[in-house]
Design an enzyme around this catalytic site. Structure first.
Site, PDB file in Angstrom:
ATOM      1  N   HIS A  99     -22.923  73.985  17.898  1.00  0.00           N
ATOM      2  CA  HIS A  99     -23.403  72.594  17.885  1.00  0.00           C
ATOM      3  C   HIS A  99     -24.551  72.509  16.887  1.00  0.00           C
ATOM      4  O   HIS A  99     -25.449  73.356  16.878  1.00  0.00           O
ATOM      5  CB  HIS A  99     -23.879  72.197  19.287  1.00  0.00           C
ATOM      6  N   CYS A 102     -24.903  66.743  23.982  1.00  0.00           N
ATOM      7  CA  CYS A 102     -24.540  67.709  22.929  1.00  0.00           C
ATOM      8  C   CYS A 102     -23.343  68.562  23.322  1.00  0.00           C
ATOM      9  O   CYS A 102     -22.612  69.051  22.461  1.00  0.00           O
ATOM     10  CB  CYS A 102     -25.722  68.610  22.611  1.00  0.00           C
ATOM     11  N   ASN A 128     -28.146  66.013  13.366  1.00  0.00           N
ATOM     12  CA  ASN A 128     -27.540  66.326  14.664  1.00  0.00           C
ATOM     13  C   ASN A 128     -26.767  65.092  15.133  1.00  0.00           C
ATOM     14  O   ASN A 128     -27.365  64.062  15.423  1.00  0.00           O
ATOM     15  CB  ASN A 128     -28.680  66.676  15.634  1.00  0.00           C
TER      16      ASN A 128
END
Ligand code: UT7
Length: 349
Positions: free
Chosen positions: A276, A114, A306
């Site tokens: 994020h 991430c 995501n």
């Protein structure tokens, strides 16, 4: 002193939209559970064949290069961030070099999940600052849909993730106060197994005393990849969601504050925070901790889920395309994820 700026940005997402309702065909879940816990309404899944992590990265790169007014032949370095590469090795960077018929330039793959895009951006920034390169292509791309357990067993992980790519071209900045002001990178490997894909891997049960208790089967313990691993669904990502959540809501505000302090700035100075896109609840928590208004934060996890290394460049691209980021704005990027790794970047657009 030399510093770098984002000269062009682009994104690519696959056409196929998968709604929460669509996921109920494969697993015991519901639109209301997913929306309440994550904010996600839908995500994109790439074509099973003909669309890969690298090929999506190439599409995003084409847009970024066009907007930067540069050609593939002028790029002098590639940094590619992903956790879902086309091959275990080699990395996706060389596939981009080949697909775009670039010169025999360096291609580096970054494996920071991430935080991958912020790590990649930071690496590229150092190369520009040192004067080594003048046109760096930075890509974050993921084809998660190929490696998710879409049965009920994997639902806590699988409902979150989506596919897509984002890219930027970094060049030396001309204006004194334009471009990347600073980047801040961190890690804490203590919880490495809390969000991880263990196989294929060379761990050979080395970490059993920690979190890999499932690897009791001898065949699973000493093989890189085995039938038993597949039979036990050990070829899918594992996530202890609540543990990751709790750490993320502490570390993300912390690393934003670190970036601001390093530049003698405060949260009120931020024009746009791009967190994020892990979970809308995490973004909202971070916003609240920093005391930011809604118009100071951009979220699009509702549409894309995501997308790990791609989430920040996709959100940054969308916010810029919608006119929410203008020349001179202070933009902050922040991420947290597997490793654990986390980081931030502060930019004057
Ligand atoms: O980008 C990388 C970094 N990742 C993150 O930042 C993710 C951070 N974590 C999260 O976003 C959240 O922890 C999740 C969204 C993954 C999970 O939400 P949660 O509120 O932490 O749920 P939970 O894992 O504690 O599970 C609560 C319940 C469980 O049932 P019981 O044991 O209470 O009966 C789960 O089995 O929800 C169940 N559950 C589901 N139910 C319906 C888990 N996943 C699902 C699902 N649909 N998809």
């Amino acid at each position: 002193m030399l510093h770098s700026k984002i000269a062009g940005i682009g994104m690519y997402v696959p056409e196929q939209v998968i709604s929460n309702q669509d996921l109920t065909k494969y697993m015991d879940t519901s639109d209301s559970w997913i929306q309440e816990r994550t904010g996600i309404k839908e995500r994109r899944f790439a074509k099973r064949t003909g669309e890969t992590t690298a090929s999506m990265g190439v599409e995003a790169a084409k847009v970024a290069m066009k907007r930067a007014g540069t050609t593939a032949q002028e790029i002098d370095f590639i940094v590619f961030a992903t956790l879902s590469p086309d091959y275990y090795f080699p990395g996706c960077g060389v596939l981009v070099q080949r697909a775009l018929k670039m010169k025999e330039i360096g291609a580096l793959d970054v494996r920071n999940q991430c935080s991958g895009f912020i790590y990649a951006l930071s690496v590229a920034d150092q190369f520009i600052k040192s004067g080594m390169y003048k046109n760096i292509l930075v890509i974050g791309s993921e084809k998660h849909s190929f490696g998710l357990d879409l049965s009920t067993r994997g639902r806590n992980v699988s409902v979150i993730f989506g596919d897509g790519a984002g890219a930027v071209v970094l060049q030396p900045a001309t204006g004194e106060k334009q471009g990347i002001l600073s980047t801040h990178l961190h890690s804490d490997g203590e919880s490495a197994e809390m969000l991880a894909m263990y196989n294929p891997g060379t761990h050979a049960n080395f970490w059993t005393d920690r979190k890999l208790a499932d690897f009791e089967d001898a065949e699973m313990a000493d093989m890189f990849m085995s039938h038993a691993m597949i039979d036990h669904a050990q070829n899918f990502p594992f996530m202890d969601g609540p543990t990751v959540f709790k750490k993320a809501v502490v570390k993300m505000p912390e690393v934003v504050m670190e970036a601001l302090a390093a530049n003698q700035l405060v949260p009120a100075d931020i024009d746009m925070l791009i967190p994020h896109q892990a979970n809308l609840r995490i973004s909202q928590f971070v916003q609240q901790q920093l005391g930011l208004r809604d118009d100071q934060v951009y979220n699009n996890i509702q549409q894309y889920g995501n997308t790990t290394a791609a989430s920040i460049p996709i959100a940054l691209n969308e916010a810029w395309e919608k006119g929410k980021i203008k020349a001179g704005d202070l933009v902050c990027l922040a991420s947290f994820g597997s490793g654990f790794t986390w980081g931030s970047a502060l930019l004057r657009w």
